[in-house]
Design a protein around this motif. Structure first.
Motif, PDB file in Angstrom:
ATOM      1  N   GLN A   1       0.847  -1.184   0.000  1.00  0.00           N
ATOM      2  CA  GLN A   1       0.000   0.000   0.000  1.00  0.00           C
ATOM      3  C   GLN A   1       0.889   1.242   0.000  1.00  0.00           C
ATOM      4  N   VAL A   2       0.711   2.082  -1.002  1.00  0.00           N
ATOM      5  CA  VAL A   2       1.490   3.317  -1.116  1.00  0.00           C
ATOM      6  C   VAL A   2       0.710   4.460  -0.485  1.00  0.00           C
ATOM      7  N   GLN A   3       1.403   5.271   0.257  1.00  0.00           N
ATOM      8  CA  GLN A   3       0.798   6.459   0.860  1.00  0.00           C
ATOM      9  C   GLN A   3       1.656   7.678   0.617  1.00  0.00           C
ATOM     10  N   LEU A   4       0.997   8.823   0.478  1.00  0.00           N
ATOM     11  CA  LEU A   4       1.662  10.115   0.415  1.00  0.00           C
ATOM     12  C   LEU A   4       1.199  10.915   1.620  1.00  0.00           C
ATOM     13  N   VAL A   5       2.143  11.412   2.395  1.00  0.00           N
ATOM     14  CA  VAL A   5       1.811  12.179   3.594  1.00  0.00           C
ATOM     15  C   VAL A   5       2.447  13.555   3.485  1.00  0.00           C
ATOM     16  N   GLY A  26       5.710   2.892   1.420  1.00  0.00           N
ATOM     17  CA  GLY A  26       5.069   1.668   0.955  1.00  0.00           C
ATOM     18  C   GLY A  26       6.049   0.827   0.163  1.00  0.00           C
ATOM     19  N   ASN A  27       5.529  -0.143  -0.547  1.00  0.00           N
ATOM     20  CA  ASN A  27       6.366  -1.053  -1.332  1.00  0.00           C
ATOM     21  C   ASN A  27       6.695  -0.424  -2.688  1.00  0.00           C
ATOM     22  N   ILE A  28       7.518   0.605  -2.635  1.00  0.00           N
ATOM     23  CA  ILE A  28       7.810   1.408  -3.815  1.00  0.00           C
ATOM     24  C   ILE A  28       8.985   0.827  -4.587  1.00  0.00           C
ATOM     25  N   VAL A  29       8.776   0.645  -5.874  1.00  0.00           N
ATOM     26  CA  VAL A  29       9.860   0.211  -6.753  1.00  0.00           C
ATOM     27  C   VAL A  29      10.524   1.429  -7.385  1.00  0.00           C
ATOM     28  N   SER A  30       9.709   2.326  -7.907  1.00  0.00           N
ATOM     29  CA  SER A  30      10.261   3.532  -8.527  1.00  0.00           C
ATOM     30  C   SER A  30       9.211   4.634  -8.513  1.00  0.00           C
ATOM     31  N   ILE A  31       9.699   5.871  -8.546  1.00  0.00           N
ATOM     32  CA  ILE A  31       8.831   7.044  -8.625  1.00  0.00           C
ATOM     33  C   ILE A  31       9.218   7.838  -9.846  1.00  0.00           C
ATOM     34  N   ASN A  32       8.253   8.117 -10.693  1.00  0.00           N
ATOM     35  CA  ASN A  32       8.520   8.923 -11.869  1.00  0.00           C
ATOM     36  C   ASN A  32       8.289  10.383 -11.520  1.00  0.00           C
ATOM     37  N   ASP A 103       2.939  -4.393  -9.223  1.00  0.00           N
ATOM     38  CA  ASP A 103       1.881  -3.506  -9.681  1.00  0.00           C
ATOM     39  C   ASP A 103       2.410  -2.681 -10.854  1.00  0.00           C
ATOM     40  N   ILE A 104       1.482  -2.025 -11.551  1.00  0.00           N
ATOM     41  CA  ILE A 104       1.847  -1.103 -12.625  1.00  0.00           C
ATOM     42  C   ILE A 104       2.008   0.282 -12.026  1.00  0.00           C
ATOM     43  N   SER A 105       2.510   1.227 -12.803  1.00  0.00           N
ATOM     44  CA  SER A 105       2.592   2.615 -12.346  1.00  0.00           C
ATOM     45  C   SER A 105       1.198   3.200 -12.181  1.00  0.00           C
TER      46      SER A 105
END
Length: 119
Positions: A1-5, A26-32, A103-105
């Motif tokens: 689960q990705v969250q932005l705070v 969260g379980n982040i692979v990459s951020i564009n 997951d996808i982007s």
């Protein structure tokens, strides 16, 4: 689960400064892309500033006064806002395009932080 705070909003006098922060977790692979939008009462949500991995762009209203920056090691984006005006009053929302594990982007939004510019 990705969250932005988000954090850093508040009340400031005209001409003052604020710095907004937004941390992704969260379980982040990459951020564009990471960026900031805002929405004033009765108005549509609008882009303030956006930073991809290679460039940044700003709304005309933000150019010369606001600076967006990223700390990729912390998955965090900042918005330094200087020379604030009453018309900058709005709820500011963090936005990011994130690929999580298995997951996808996808696009993600923060919960919003209120910025009020008033004397």
């Amino acid at each position: 689960q990705v969250q932005l705070v988000e954090s850093g909003g508040g009340l400031v006098q005209p001409g003052g400064s604020l710095r907004l922060s937004c941390a992704a977790s969260g379980n982040i692979v990459s951020i564009n892309t990471m960026g900031w939008y805002r929405q004033a009462p009765g108005k549509e949500r609008e882009l303030v500033a956006r930073a991809t991995n290679s460039n940044t762009n700003y709304a005309d209203s933000a150019t010369g006064r606001f600076t967006i920056s990223r700390d990729n090691a912390k998955n965090t984006v900042y918005l330094q806002m200087n020379s604030l005006k009453p018309e900058d009053t709005a709820a500011y929302y963090c936005y990011a395009v994130i690929m999580a594990m298995r997951d996808i982007s996808r696009s993600y939004w923060g919960q919003g932080t209120q910025v009020t510019v008033s004397s």
